[in-house]
Design a protein around this motif. Structure first.
Motif, PDB file in Angstrom:
ATOM      1  N   ASP A  86      27.674  11.188  49.108  1.00  0.00           N
ATOM      2  CA  ASP A  86      28.849  10.375  49.444  1.00  0.00           C
ATOM      3  C   ASP A  86      30.103  11.208  49.211  1.00  0.00           C
ATOM      4  OD1 ASP A  86      31.040   8.517  49.328  1.00  0.00           O
ATOM      5  OD2 ASP A  86      29.594   6.899  49.041  1.00  0.00           O
ATOM      6  N   GLU A  87      30.961  11.288  50.234  1.00  0.00           N
ATOM      7  CA  GLU A  87      32.164  12.122  50.131  1.00  0.00           C
ATOM      8  C   GLU A  87      33.140  11.630  49.070  1.00  0.00           C
ATOM      9  OE1 GLU A  87      34.563   9.927  53.827  1.00  0.00           O
ATOM     10  OE2 GLU A  87      33.998  12.045  53.959  1.00  0.00           O
ATOM     11  N   ASP A  88      33.017  10.368  48.689  1.00  0.00           N
ATOM     12  CA  ASP A  88      33.922   9.803  47.688  1.00  0.00           C
ATOM     13  C   ASP A  88      33.412   9.969  46.256  1.00  0.00           C
ATOM     14  OD1 ASP A  88      35.729   8.908  49.648  1.00  0.00           O
ATOM     15  OD2 ASP A  88      34.548   7.087  49.961  1.00  0.00           O
ATOM     16  N   VAL A  89      32.285  10.633  46.099  1.00  0.00           N
ATOM     17  CA  VAL A  89      31.682  10.790  44.776  1.00  0.00           C
ATOM     18  C   VAL A  89      31.788  12.243  44.317  1.00  0.00           C
ATOM     19  CG1 VAL A  89      29.550  10.616  43.426  1.00  0.00           C
ATOM     20  CG2 VAL A  89      30.087   8.888  45.152  1.00  0.00           C
ATOM     21  N   ASP A  90      32.203  12.430  43.085  1.00  0.00           N
ATOM     22  CA  ASP A  90      32.269  13.756  42.497  1.00  0.00           C
ATOM     23  C   ASP A  90      30.943  14.050  41.784  1.00  0.00           C
ATOM     24  OD1 ASP A  90      32.853  16.149  41.326  1.00  0.00           O
ATOM     25  OD2 ASP A  90      34.346  15.364  39.907  1.00  0.00           O
ATOM     26  N   TYR A  91      30.160  14.929  42.362  1.00  0.00           N
ATOM     27  CA  TYR A  91      28.854  15.240  41.794  1.00  0.00           C
ATOM     28  C   TYR A  91      28.919  16.340  40.734  1.00  0.00           C
ATOM     29  CZ  TYR A  91      26.945  12.408  45.575  1.00  0.00           C
ATOM     30  OH  TYR A  91      26.646  11.365  46.419  1.00  0.00           O
ATOM     31  N   GLY A  92      30.131  16.867  40.503  1.00  0.00           N
ATOM     32  CA  GLY A  92      30.304  17.869  39.466  1.00  0.00           C
ATOM     33  C   GLY A  92      29.470  19.101  39.739  1.00  0.00           C
ATOM     34  N   GLU A  93      28.695  19.511  38.747  1.00  0.00           N
ATOM     35  CA  GLU A  93      27.891  20.720  38.874  1.00  0.00           C
ATOM     36  C   GLU A  93      26.472  20.433  39.362  1.00  0.00           C
ATOM     37  OE1 GLU A  93      27.958  22.702  35.158  1.00  0.00           O
ATOM     38  OE2 GLU A  93      30.116  23.097  35.191  1.00  0.00           O
ATOM     39  N   THR A  94      26.202  19.183  39.695  1.00  0.00           N
ATOM     40  CA  THR A  94      24.873  18.818  40.179  1.00  0.00           C
ATOM     41  C   THR A  94      24.891  18.688  41.699  1.00  0.00           C
ATOM     42  OG1 THR A  94      23.030  17.258  39.950  1.00  0.00           O
ATOM     43  CG2 THR A  94      25.257  16.331  39.923  1.00  0.00           C
ATOM     44  N   TYR A  95      23.818  18.145  42.279  1.00  0.00           N
ATOM     45  CA  TYR A  95      23.693  18.008  43.723  1.00  0.00           C
ATOM     46  C   TYR A  95      23.381  16.559  44.076  1.00  0.00           C
ATOM     47  CZ  TYR A  95      23.248  23.079  43.461  1.00  0.00           C
ATOM     48  OH  TYR A  95      23.469  24.405  43.214  1.00  0.00           O
ATOM     49  N   PRO A  96      23.753  16.137  45.293  1.00  0.00           N
ATOM     50  CA  PRO A  96      23.521  14.739  45.699  1.00  0.00           C
ATOM     51  C   PRO A  96      22.068  14.285  45.635  1.00  0.00           C
ATOM     52  CG  PRO A  96      25.090  15.783  47.163  1.00  0.00           C
ATOM     53  CD  PRO A  96      24.547  16.875  46.293  1.00  0.00           C
ATOM     54  N   ILE A  97      21.124  15.232  45.708  1.00  0.00           N
ATOM     55  CA  ILE A  97      19.729  14.800  45.630  1.00  0.00           C
ATOM     56  C   ILE A  97      19.378  14.290  44.231  1.00  0.00           C
ATOM     57  CG2 ILE A  97      18.904  16.276  47.495  1.00  0.00           C
ATOM     58  CD1 ILE A  97      17.896  18.224  45.347  1.00  0.00           C
ATOM     59  N   PHE A  98      20.238  14.593  43.255  1.00  0.00           N
ATOM     60  CA  PHE A  98      20.101  14.007  41.921  1.00  0.00           C
ATOM     61  C   PHE A  98      21.090  12.846  41.868  1.00  0.00           C
ATOM     62  CE2 PHE A  98      19.155  18.572  41.461  1.00  0.00           C
ATOM     63  CZ  PHE A  98      17.814  18.455  41.123  1.00  0.00           C
ATOM     64  N   PRO A  99      20.628  11.620  41.986  1.00  0.00           N
ATOM     65  CA  PRO A  99      21.501  10.486  42.312  1.00  0.00           C
ATOM     66  C   PRO A  99      22.516  10.114  41.243  1.00  0.00           C
ATOM     67  CG  PRO A  99      19.324   9.713  41.714  1.00  0.00           C
ATOM     68  CD  PRO A  99      19.229  11.212  41.806  1.00  0.00           C
ATOM     69  N   ILE A 100      23.640   9.630  41.741  1.00  0.00           N
ATOM     70  CA  ILE A 100      24.704   9.052  40.933  1.00  0.00           C
ATOM     71  C   ILE A 100      25.070   7.717  41.590  1.00  0.00           C
ATOM     72  CG2 ILE A 100      27.110   9.278  40.217  1.00  0.00           C
ATOM     73  CD1 ILE A 100      26.749  12.284  40.181  1.00  0.00           C
ATOM     74  N   PRO A 101      25.208   6.628  40.832  1.00  0.00           N
ATOM     75  CA  PRO A 101      25.574   5.340  41.436  1.00  0.00           C
ATOM     76  C   PRO A 101      26.871   5.449  42.228  1.00  0.00           C
ATOM     77  CG  PRO A 101      24.872   5.030  39.171  1.00  0.00           C
ATOM     78  CD  PRO A 101      24.971   6.510  39.385  1.00  0.00           C
ATOM     79  N   VAL A 102      26.889   4.825  43.411  1.00  0.00           N
ATOM     80  CA  VAL A 102      28.067   4.889  44.286  1.00  0.00           C
ATOM     81  C   VAL A 102      28.571   3.478  44.572  1.00  0.00           C
ATOM     82  CG1 VAL A 102      27.363   7.071  45.323  1.00  0.00           C
ATOM     83  CG2 VAL A 102      26.620   4.931  46.361  1.00  0.00           C
ATOM     84  N   ALA A 103      29.896   3.354  44.688  1.00  0.00           N
ATOM     85  CA  ALA A 103      30.520   2.043  44.929  1.00  0.00           C
ATOM     86  C   ALA A 103      30.090   1.450  46.256  1.00  0.00           C
ATOM     87  CB  ALA A 103      32.043   2.182  44.877  1.00  0.00           C
ATOM     88  N   ALA A 104      29.785   2.324  47.236  1.00  0.00           N
ATOM     89  CA  ALA A 104      29.405   1.837  48.566  1.00  0.00           C
ATOM     90  C   ALA A 104      28.151   0.982  48.538  1.00  0.00           C
ATOM     91  CB  ALA A 104      29.206   3.019  49.510  1.00  0.00           C
ATOM     92  N   SER A 105      27.344   1.110  47.497  1.00  0.00           N
ATOM     93  CA  SER A 105      26.117   0.313  47.400  1.00  0.00           C
ATOM     94  C   SER A 105      26.411  -1.176  47.284  1.00  0.00           C
ATOM     95  CB  SER A 105      25.283   0.769  46.200  1.00  0.00           C
ATOM     96  OG  SER A 105      24.807   2.081  46.373  1.00  0.00           O
ATOM     97  N   GLY A 106      27.640  -1.512  46.894  1.00  0.00           N
ATOM     98  CA  GLY A 106      28.002  -2.930  46.795  1.00  0.00           C
ATOM     99  C   GLY A 106      27.844  -3.660  48.114  1.00  0.00           C
ATOM    100  N   GLY A 107      28.005  -2.922  49.223  1.00  0.00           N
ATOM    101  CA  GLY A 107      27.849  -3.544  50.538  1.00  0.00           C
ATOM    102  C   GLY A 107      26.450  -4.058  50.786  1.00  0.00           C
ATOM    103  N   ILE A 108      25.473  -3.459  50.120  1.00  0.00           N
ATOM    104  CA  ILE A 108      24.087  -3.916  50.268  1.00  0.00           C
ATOM    105  C   ILE A 108      23.968  -5.354  49.811  1.00  0.00           C
ATOM    106  CG2 ILE A 108      21.700  -3.571  49.502  1.00  0.00           C
ATOM    107  CD1 ILE A 108      22.397  -0.601  49.071  1.00  0.00           C
ATOM    108  N   PHE A 109      24.583  -5.656  48.675  1.00  0.00           N
ATOM    109  CA  PHE A 109      24.442  -6.998  48.107  1.00  0.00           C
ATOM    110  C   PHE A 109      25.226  -8.039  48.893  1.00  0.00           C
ATOM    111  CE2 PHE A 109      23.664  -4.110  44.485  1.00  0.00           C
ATOM    112  CZ  PHE A 109      22.359  -4.501  44.225  1.00  0.00           C
TER     113      PHE A 109
END
Length: 234
Positions: A144-167
């Motif tokens: 997600d372009e709005d998420v700062d993954y720091g020194e890791t990679y997107p394949i190692f997941p971080i919760p994203v605000a966009a997931s709220g749309g699922i609910f």
């Protein structure tokens, strides 16, 4: 299963009771999985499962209003029979069109596309993510372009605000299910008889309290525009 039986049915559960047990158990299980996936940052996987969830709700809504469909669903236990049921009733948007027609009548807006419009984001995402696609792979790679993954990679997941749309989509579809259920589980509705047929359940006030809380929750979501309000076309 036997606890659902009733003397009027020779102690065996009715088809709608079996269907209800199967549907609500699966839906509760899937919803818990979606919550777990979102909280752990597996947004793509949660969206893929959400599409399957919507399809289950579609079939449940139609079964409540069609006892013959319910009988077919209950009888389709073997894989081949289940596959035949899916192709006959669900594939190519067959079941979704039936749901749209039912909801249009329930809210008094004939030929409305409100069901399609409110679930469109989940449908588009689900289609792209559910099947092998380059897009799904690239989303997993770049995140997600709005998420700062720091020194890791997107394949190692971080919760994203966009997931709220699922609910939002899931809650909206739960609202359509609310229309279909009516007075269930205690009283008959649609083509189904009451799902709870023993006095110990019919006299259980806790179940009434749960229904009251559910009604209040849906009312709160609508009043605060957390679900999109239905408006008549101009």
């Amino acid at each position: 299963m036997m606890d659902l039986g009733h003397p009027d049915n020779k102690g065996e559960p009715a088809d709608e009771q079996v269907a209800a047990l199967a549907f609500f158990s699966r839906l509760a299980n899937d919803l818990w999985a979606i919550i777990e996936l979102v909280e752990r940052g597996f947004d793509l996987q949660a969206r893929a499962l959400a599409r399957s969830y919507l399809e289950h709700v579609d079939v449940l809504i139609c079964c409540i209003n069609d006892i013959e469909l319910t009988k077919e669903f209950v009888a389709a236990i073997e894989p081949d029979a289940s596959n035949h049921f899916w192709h006959k009733h669900v594939s190519k948007n067959k079941i979704k069109k039936r749901v749209a027609s039912f909801i249009a009548g329930a809210i008094g807006l004939p030929d409305t596309d409100v069901v399609d419009s409110l679930r469109e984001p989940a449908e588009l995402a689900g289609s792209a993510l559910h099947h092998p696609t380059v897009l799904a792979g690239l989303i997993a790679a770049f995140g997600d372009e709005d998420v700062d993954y720091g020194e890791t990679y997107p394949i190692f997941p971080i919760p994203v605000a966009a997931s709220g749309g699922i609910f939002r989509v899931l809650l909206t579809h739960q609202f359509w299910l609310f229309f279909a259920m009516g007075l269930l589980p205690k009283s008959p509705n649609g083509a189904w008889g009451g799902l709870l047929r023993k006095d110990e359940y019919l006299n259980n006030r806790f179940l009434d309290e749960l229904k009251r809380i559910n009604n209040q929750m849906l009312g709160f979501l609508l009043e605060n525009e957390l679900l999109m309000k239905v408006k008549a076309p101009e």
